[in-house]
Design a protein around this motif. Sequence first.
Motif, PDB file in Angstrom:
ATOM      1  N   GLY A  31       0.824  -1.196   0.000  1.00 57.84           N
ATOM      2  CA  GLY A  31       0.000   0.000   0.000  1.00 57.84           C
ATOM      3  C   GLY A  31       0.863   1.252   0.000  1.00 57.84           C
ATOM      4  N   SER A  32       0.286   2.352   0.473  1.00 54.80           N
ATOM      5  CA  SER A  32       0.994   3.638   0.402  1.00 54.80           C
ATOM      6  C   SER A  32       1.598   4.077   1.733  1.00 54.80           C
ATOM      7  CB  SER A  32       0.029   4.724  -0.094  1.00 54.80           C
ATOM      8  OG  SER A  32      -1.107   4.759   0.764  1.00 54.80           O
ATOM      9  N   THR A  33       1.003   3.669   2.848  1.00 51.51           N
ATOM     10  CA  THR A  33       1.492   4.162   4.147  1.00 51.51           C
ATOM     11  C   THR A  33       2.982   3.935   4.372  1.00 51.51           C
ATOM     12  OG1 THR A  33      -0.698   3.887   5.147  1.00 51.51           O
ATOM     13  CG2 THR A  33       1.176   4.011   6.659  1.00 51.51           C
ATOM     14  N   PRO A  34       3.512   2.754   4.067  1.00 53.56           N
ATOM     15  CA  PRO A  34       4.922   2.508   4.425  1.00 53.56           C
ATOM     16  C   PRO A  34       5.938   3.142   3.476  1.00 53.56           C
ATOM     17  CG  PRO A  34       3.995   0.531   3.435  1.00 53.56           C
ATOM     18  CD  PRO A  34       2.887   1.534   3.490  1.00 53.56           C
TER      19      PRO A  34
ATOM     20  N   GLY B 126       4.422  -9.275   3.308  1.00 56.96           N
ATOM     21  CA  GLY B 126       3.247  -9.823   3.989  1.00 56.96           C
ATOM     22  C   GLY B 126       2.117 -10.140   3.030  1.00 56.96           C
ATOM     23  N   ASP B 127       2.156  -9.505   1.878  1.00 50.88           N
ATOM     24  CA  ASP B 127       1.162  -9.789   0.839  1.00 50.88           C
ATOM     25  C   ASP B 127       1.589  -9.098  -0.450  1.00 50.88           C
ATOM     26  OD1 ASP B 127       0.518  -7.094   1.698  1.00 50.88           O
ATOM     27  OD2 ASP B 127      -1.388  -7.320   0.657  1.00 50.88           O
ATOM     28  N   ASP B 128       0.957  -9.478  -1.525  1.00 52.02           N
ATOM     29  CA  ASP B 128       1.168  -8.731  -2.755  1.00 52.02           C
ATOM     30  C   ASP B 128      -0.012  -8.938  -3.691  1.00 52.02           C
ATOM     31  OD1 ASP B 128       4.238  -7.973  -4.591  1.00 52.02           O
ATOM     32  OD2 ASP B 128       2.286  -6.945  -4.465  1.00 52.02           O
ATOM     33  N   ARG B 129      -0.092  -8.041  -4.604  1.00 56.14           N
ATOM     34  CA  ARG B 129      -1.067  -8.179  -5.683  1.00 56.14           C
ATOM     35  C   ARG B 129      -0.449  -9.150  -6.674  1.00 56.14           C
ATOM     36  NH1 ARG B 129      -1.336  -2.446  -4.905  1.00 56.14           N
ATOM     37  NH2 ARG B 129      -2.126  -2.104  -2.819  1.00 56.14           N
ATOM     38  N   PHE B 130      -1.252  -9.998  -7.302  1.00 58.14           N
ATOM     39  CA  PHE B 130      -0.725 -11.022  -8.220  1.00 58.14           C
ATOM     40  C   PHE B 130      -0.584 -10.410  -9.605  1.00 58.14           C
ATOM     41  CE2 PHE B 130       0.677 -15.110  -9.135  1.00 58.14           C
ATOM     42  CZ  PHE B 130       0.036 -15.664 -10.241  1.00 58.14           C
TER      43      PHE B 130
ATOM     44  N   GLY C   7     -11.004  -2.391   7.040  1.00 60.08           N
ATOM     45  CA  GLY C   7     -10.556  -3.163   8.194  1.00 60.08           C
ATOM     46  C   GLY C   7      -9.676  -4.348   7.848  1.00 60.08           C
ATOM     47  N   HIS C   8      -9.278  -4.468   6.576  1.00 58.57           N
ATOM     48  CA  HIS C   8      -8.370  -5.570   6.239  1.00 58.57           C
ATOM     49  C   HIS C   8      -6.946  -5.230   6.662  1.00 58.57           C
ATOM     50  CE1 HIS C   8      -7.171  -3.305   2.501  1.00 58.57           C
ATOM     51  NE2 HIS C   8      -6.054  -3.973   2.696  1.00 58.57           N
ATOM     52  N   THR C   9      -6.123  -6.273   6.685  1.00 58.99           N
ATOM     53  CA  THR C   9      -4.691  -6.089   6.867  1.00 58.99           C
ATOM     54  C   THR C   9      -3.987  -7.118   5.993  1.00 58.99           C
ATOM     55  OG1 THR C   9      -2.933  -5.759   8.520  1.00 58.99           O
ATOM     56  CG2 THR C   9      -4.405  -7.657   8.838  1.00 58.99           C
ATOM     57  N   ALA C  10      -2.784  -6.817   5.547  1.00 59.55           N
ATOM     58  CA  ALA C  10      -2.149  -7.618   4.496  1.00 59.55           C
ATOM     59  C   ALA C  10      -3.195  -7.758   3.383  1.00 59.55           C
ATOM     60  CB  ALA C  10      -1.637  -8.937   5.038  1.00 59.55           C
ATOM     61  N   SER C  11      -3.449  -8.980   2.914  1.00 56.89           N
ATOM     62  CA  SER C  11      -4.586  -9.146   2.002  1.00 56.89           C
ATOM     63  C   SER C  11      -5.604 -10.094   2.609  1.00 56.89           C
ATOM     64  CB  SER C  11      -4.117  -9.647   0.636  1.00 56.89           C
ATOM     65  OG  SER C  11      -3.517  -8.581  -0.097  1.00 56.89           O
TER      66      SER C  11
ATOM     67  N   GLY D  38      -8.627   8.792   6.773  1.00 57.40           N
ATOM     68  CA  GLY D  38      -9.361   7.689   6.134  1.00 57.40           C
ATOM     69  C   GLY D  38      -9.396   6.428   6.969  1.00 57.40           C
ATOM     70  N   LYS D  39      -8.547   6.383   8.017  1.00 59.08           N
ATOM     71  CA  LYS D  39      -8.510   5.163   8.847  1.00 59.08           C
ATOM     72  C   LYS D  39      -9.305   5.310  10.131  1.00 59.08           C
ATOM     73  CE  LYS D  39      -5.982   3.637   5.627  1.00 59.08           C
ATOM     74  NZ  LYS D  39      -4.624   3.132   5.641  1.00 59.08           N
ATOM     75  N   ARG D  40      -9.969   6.472  10.297  1.00 64.97           N
ATOM     76  CA  ARG D  40     -10.752   6.654  11.523  1.00 64.97           C
ATOM     77  C   ARG D  40     -11.876   5.639  11.620  1.00 64.97           C
ATOM     78  NH1 ARG D  40     -11.527  13.222  12.212  1.00 64.97           N
ATOM     79  NH2 ARG D  40      -9.320  13.730  12.515  1.00 64.97           N
TER      80      ARG D  40
HETATM   81  C1  6PG Z   1      -1.776  -3.855   0.207  1.00 69.29           C
HETATM   82  C2  6PG Z   1      -1.357  -3.777   1.644  1.00 69.29           C
HETATM   83  C3  6PG Z   1      -2.563  -3.502   2.485  1.00 69.29           C
HETATM   84  C4  6PG Z   1      -2.337  -2.140   3.070  1.00 69.29           C
HETATM   85  C5  6PG Z   1      -3.631  -1.520   3.498  1.00 69.29           C
HETATM   86  C6  6PG Z   1      -3.426  -0.035   3.802  1.00 69.29           C
HETATM   87  O1  6PG Z   1      -1.284  -4.712  -0.527  1.00 69.29           O
HETATM   88  O2  6PG Z   1      -2.555  -2.969  -0.181  1.00 69.29           O
HETATM   89  O3  6PG Z   1      -0.585  -4.746   2.087  1.00 69.29           O
HETATM   90  O4  6PG Z   1      -2.825  -4.408   3.488  1.00 69.29           O
HETATM   91  O5  6PG Z   1      -1.467  -2.225   4.180  1.00 69.29           O
HETATM   92  O6  6PG Z   1      -4.572  -1.653   2.433  1.00 69.29           O
HETATM   93  O7  6PG Z   1      -3.052   0.557   2.586  1.00 69.29           O
HETATM   94  P1  6PG Z   1      -2.619   2.120   2.550  1.00 69.29           P
HETATM   95  O8  6PG Z   1      -1.348   2.207   3.335  1.00 69.29           O
HETATM   96  O9  6PG Z   1      -2.418   2.404   1.088  1.00 69.29           O
HETATM   97  O10 6PG Z   1      -3.750   2.896   3.166  1.00 69.29           O
END
Ligand code: 6PG
Length: 243
Positions: A44-47, A73-77, A151-155, A206-208
């Motif tokens: 995602g974008s946060t890190p 921890g995850d990826d898009r295929f 509310g997801h994390t990783a995928s 957006g995470k509130r």
């Molecule tokens: C992904 C991430 C996902 C991400 C959250 C938050 O592949 O998108 O691993 O779990 O951590 O969706 O995404 P943002 O940091 O872009 O808000």
Amino acid sequence: MIPLPNNSELFPDGESVARAAADRLVALCAESKQERIAVCLSGGSTPKRLYALLAGPDYVGSLPWDRLHWFFGDDRFVPWTDPLSNVHMARTAFGDAPIPEDHWHCIPADGTLEEAATAYAATLRDVYGADRLDPARPLFDLVLLGLGEDGHTASLFPGKPGLDEREAWVAPVPESGLDPFVPRITLTFPALASSRRLLVLVTGAGKREPLTRIANGEDLPARRISSVGDLTWLLDRAAADFG
Ligand code: 6PG
């Protein structure tokens, strides 16, 4: 302000969250006696800011790059060159960081989704040296996670495969629960929990909503995040402060 998850730390903004995470990685490396230090990256974008900081002048000289190994921890295929790929995001954000090529342990993006998940699980088992995770010997030294607006994390998405997986370390996710709607591959909760330290980075207004839903006890995937080691939520004020 909402009641924060246990083990939360509040910061003024996204920059201070990123710096707090960078400081924790530096400290973890300084304490480690291991030849290999395994870090599981979030996507995602946060890190992005964290990864750029680690590669930047404030931190690059403080990290043992020859001992650090980078997992996902995850990826898009999608191909690693695709802008949607977390590999693409991480490699871009890390820029010129002195990461040896064989220290990148990326989730495969070829073959079938199931084959790629199986292959990554084999990579993790090979690195770990055993088929069963021992809480006394975590797979990762540091796991980084984020929080999706649903509310997801990783995928690990609400109502999607992998949530209740207790044995497999990696799961294919044919249908993503949130944009980008491409198939995903994710580590499962047992694999993510096999961490000496786990940091959840949550920033922005957006995470509130997901934070509130978690605080109200809703069984969203991110509420199931755990670690055999230390778990800390690093939140900025925009995400956590209603006041
Ligand atoms: C992904 C991430 C996902 C991400 C959250 C938050 O592949 O998108 O691993 O779990 O951590 O969706 O995404 P943002 O940091 O872009 O808000």
